[in-house]
Design an enzyme around this catalytic site. Structure first.
Site, PDB file in Angstrom:
ATOM      1  N   HIS A  14       0.899  -1.326  -0.227  1.00  0.00           N
ATOM      2  CA  HIS A  14      -0.077  -0.076   0.007  1.00  0.00           C
ATOM      3  C   HIS A  14       0.973   1.264  -0.110  1.00  0.00           C
ATOM      4  O   HIS A  14       1.538   1.572   0.994  1.00  0.00           O
ATOM      5  CB  HIS A  14      -0.728   0.000   1.307  1.00  0.00           C
ATOM      6  N   HIS A  16       1.641   5.328  -1.579  1.00  0.00           N
ATOM      7  CA  HIS A  16       0.998   6.634  -2.310  1.00  0.00           C
ATOM      8  C   HIS A  16       2.333   7.039  -3.111  1.00  0.00           C
ATOM      9  O   HIS A  16       3.439   7.671  -2.352  1.00  0.00           O
ATOM     10  CB  HIS A  16       0.571   7.488  -1.448  1.00  0.00           C
ATOM     11  N   LYS A 100      -9.344  -0.574  -5.587  1.00  0.00           N
ATOM     12  CA  LYS A 100      -9.301   0.098  -4.369  1.00  0.00           C
ATOM     13  C   LYS A 100     -10.692   0.590  -3.972  1.00  0.00           C
ATOM     14  O   LYS A 100     -11.268   1.709  -4.905  1.00  0.00           O
ATOM     15  CB  LYS A 100      -8.109   1.305  -4.383  1.00  0.00           C
ATOM     16  N   HIS A 137     -10.542   1.002   1.910  1.00  0.00           N
ATOM     17  CA  HIS A 137     -10.292   1.973   3.185  1.00  0.00           C
ATOM     18  C   HIS A 137     -11.389   1.832   4.198  1.00  0.00           C
ATOM     19  O   HIS A 137     -12.419   2.099   3.652  1.00  0.00           O
ATOM     20  CB  HIS A 137     -10.166   3.207   2.380  1.00  0.00           C
ATOM     21  N   HIS A 175      -4.320  -1.048   5.688  1.00  0.00           N
ATOM     22  CA  HIS A 175      -3.999  -0.119   7.082  1.00  0.00           C
ATOM     23  C   HIS A 175      -4.837  -0.205   8.085  1.00  0.00           C
ATOM     24  O   HIS A 175      -5.318   0.702   8.545  1.00  0.00           O
ATOM     25  CB  HIS A 175      -3.571   1.488   6.498  1.00  0.00           C
ATOM     26  N   ASP A 248       1.735   2.621   3.457  1.00  0.00           N
ATOM     27  CA  ASP A 248       0.665   3.793   3.346  1.00  0.00           C
ATOM     28  C   ASP A 248       1.719   4.966   3.545  1.00  0.00           C
ATOM     29  O   ASP A 248       0.998   6.220   3.900  1.00  0.00           O
ATOM     30  CB  ASP A 248      -0.431   3.908   4.269  1.00  0.00           C
TER      31      ASP A 248
HETATM   32  C1  NCD Z   1      -3.529   9.077   2.076  1.00  0.00           C
HETATM   33  C2  NCD Z   1      -3.169  10.089   1.276  1.00  0.00           C
HETATM   34  O1  NCD Z   1      -2.546  11.286   1.704  1.00  0.00           O
HETATM   35  O2  NCD Z   1      -3.429  10.029   0.035  1.00  0.00           O
HETATM   36  N1  NCD Z   1      -3.561   9.668   3.643  1.00  0.00           N
HETATM   37  C3  NCD Z   1      -3.377   9.010   4.618  1.00  0.00           C
HETATM   38  O3  NCD Z   1      -3.441   9.443   5.911  1.00  0.00           O
HETATM   39  N2  NCD Z   1      -2.971   7.778   4.680  1.00  0.00           N
HETATM   40  C4  NCD Z   1      -4.997   8.604   2.025  1.00  0.00           C
HETATM   41  C5  NCD Z   1      -5.122   7.434   2.683  1.00  0.00           C
HETATM   42  O4  NCD Z   1      -4.749   6.198   2.151  1.00  0.00           O
HETATM   43  O5  NCD Z   1      -6.069   7.378   3.445  1.00  0.00           O
HETATM   44 ZN    ZN Z   2      -3.208   5.091   1.989  1.00  0.00          ZN
END
Ligand code: NCD
Ligand code: ZN
Length: 343
Positions: A14, A16, A100, A137, A175, A248
């Site tokens: 996971h 970003h 997702k 999520h 998460h 995450d």
């Molecule tokens: C994530 C993001 O910033 O894209 N933020 C987070 O707090 N984890 C989005 C997410 O996974 O909820």
């Molecule tokens: Zn995330």
């Protein structure tokens, strides 16, 4: 002699990566240690169609430092207009590894997510049929539900009924932050697994709120009470194949974190492996670190484990406090414990 630990190269289930300059700034910190990662689709606009995913994958590959061996595992962002045939075609050509689910409004860039679950039933049916996992999520967005209860309520109101309606759907609870989620996974051994982040293994809600408000510890789902953190630690270090790493890692510039309404997310890609080695050592579980970072996720996704390795050395690491991007500095997650392992 310096103590070392060699494990199969880890994967991040996971992640970003964002896009553009931010992508170029953060990707090398993942590709240095990780062989593969499940790439979150919450861009603006989101990665909804196979064509979007193809374009994003190409931009990630173009941003990869030369010589790094890294495979982005792409995901599609589920909307109420998602076409089951497009999803099936993307899966058949090997383009996407998961879909997702964001409940609409749950987190960063989730406005296009799902409000009425009846409208995604056909897609979920198709995914169950072809064996394409759904990453959730897991928080309800109902404003009447306390933010610290939103994961537990999601399990009762959304996830339970969804899994009863689609028993063959392979689900990854992303998460997880509560003992409720740990217990739910443990009680269900078919088509269910969960990712756990690095930061939720080391922080509880005091880190965010005690002694002054600490925006860099604010993420979603928000960190819970200490008893929940301990349940996550026990699950992660247990070796149980249903639990695996999804960092995450969610970079935001400091300017976007340090606001009256700051963004949620911790940037952990850079120091995750150091922190995890520390956590697993503290819990006398270094022997299960490889299962958590490098075996369990691959097994659940039906992928081979990585042949290459990563060596951790028991020497104090030096991590920068921030990385610099053209959009401004991004603060590296501070685990608030001394670290003794370098990756
Ligand atoms: C994530 C993001 O910033 O894209 N933020 C987070 O707090 N984890 C989005 C997410 O996974 O909820
Ligand atoms: Zn995330």
């Amino acid at each position: 002699m310096t103590k070392t630990l060699t494990i199969r190269r880890p994967d991040d289930w996971h992640l970003h990566l964002r896009d553009g300059d931010m992508l170029r700034a953060v990707l090398p910190h993942t590709s240095r240690h990780f062989a593969r990662a499940i790439i979150m689709p919450n861009l603006v606009p989101p990665v909804v169609t196979a064509a979007d995913a193809r374009g994003y994958r190409d931009r990630i590959m173009a941003a990869l430092p030369e010589g790094d061996d890294f495979t982005p595992l792409m995901t599609l962002y589920l909307t109420e207009d998602t076409d089951p045939a497009d999803v099936a075609a993307a899966h058949a050509e090997g383009l996407v590894t998961a879909v997702k689910l964001y409940p609409a409004g749950a987190t960063t860039n989730s406005a296009s997510g799902v409000s009425n679950f009846a409208n995604v039933a056909k897609v979920l049916e198709k995914m169950a049929e072809i064996g394409l996992p759904l990453c959730t999520h897991g928080e309800v967005t109902d404003h009447s539900v306390d933010i610290f209860d939103r994961e537990a309520v999601f399990i009762d109101r959304i996830l339970g009924p969804m899994r009863r309606d689609h028993p063959d759907l392979r689900v990854v609870m992303e998460h997880i932050t509560t003992s409720n989620a740990v217990d739910y996974v443990r009680a269900n051994d078919k088509n269910l697994a969960a990712t756990i982040t690095t930061h939720h293994l080391v922080i509880n809600r005091n880190h965010i709120l005690a002694g002054g408000i600490k925006p860099h510890y604010y993420c979603l789902p928000v960190a819970k009470r200490e008893e929940h953190r301990l349940a996550l630690r026990a699950a992660a270090t247990s070796g149980d194949a249903r639990f695996f790493l999804g960092t995450d890692s969610a970079p935001h510039t400091d300017a976007n974190k340090l606001l009256p309404c700051g963004c949620a997310g911790c940037f952990t890609a850079l120091n995750t492996m150091s922190i995890l080695a520390e956590v697993f050592e503290q819990d006398g579980a270094l022997d299960t670190l490889e299962a958590f970072t490098s075996r369990n996720g691959a097994a659940y996704y039906g992928l081979p484990v990585n042949e290459s390795t990563l060596t951790l050395t028991r020497t104090a690491p030096t991590h920068p406090a921030q990385i610099h991007t053209s959009e401004g500095p991004v603060t590296v997650f501070d685990p608030a414990i001394p670290l003794h392992w370098s990756a």
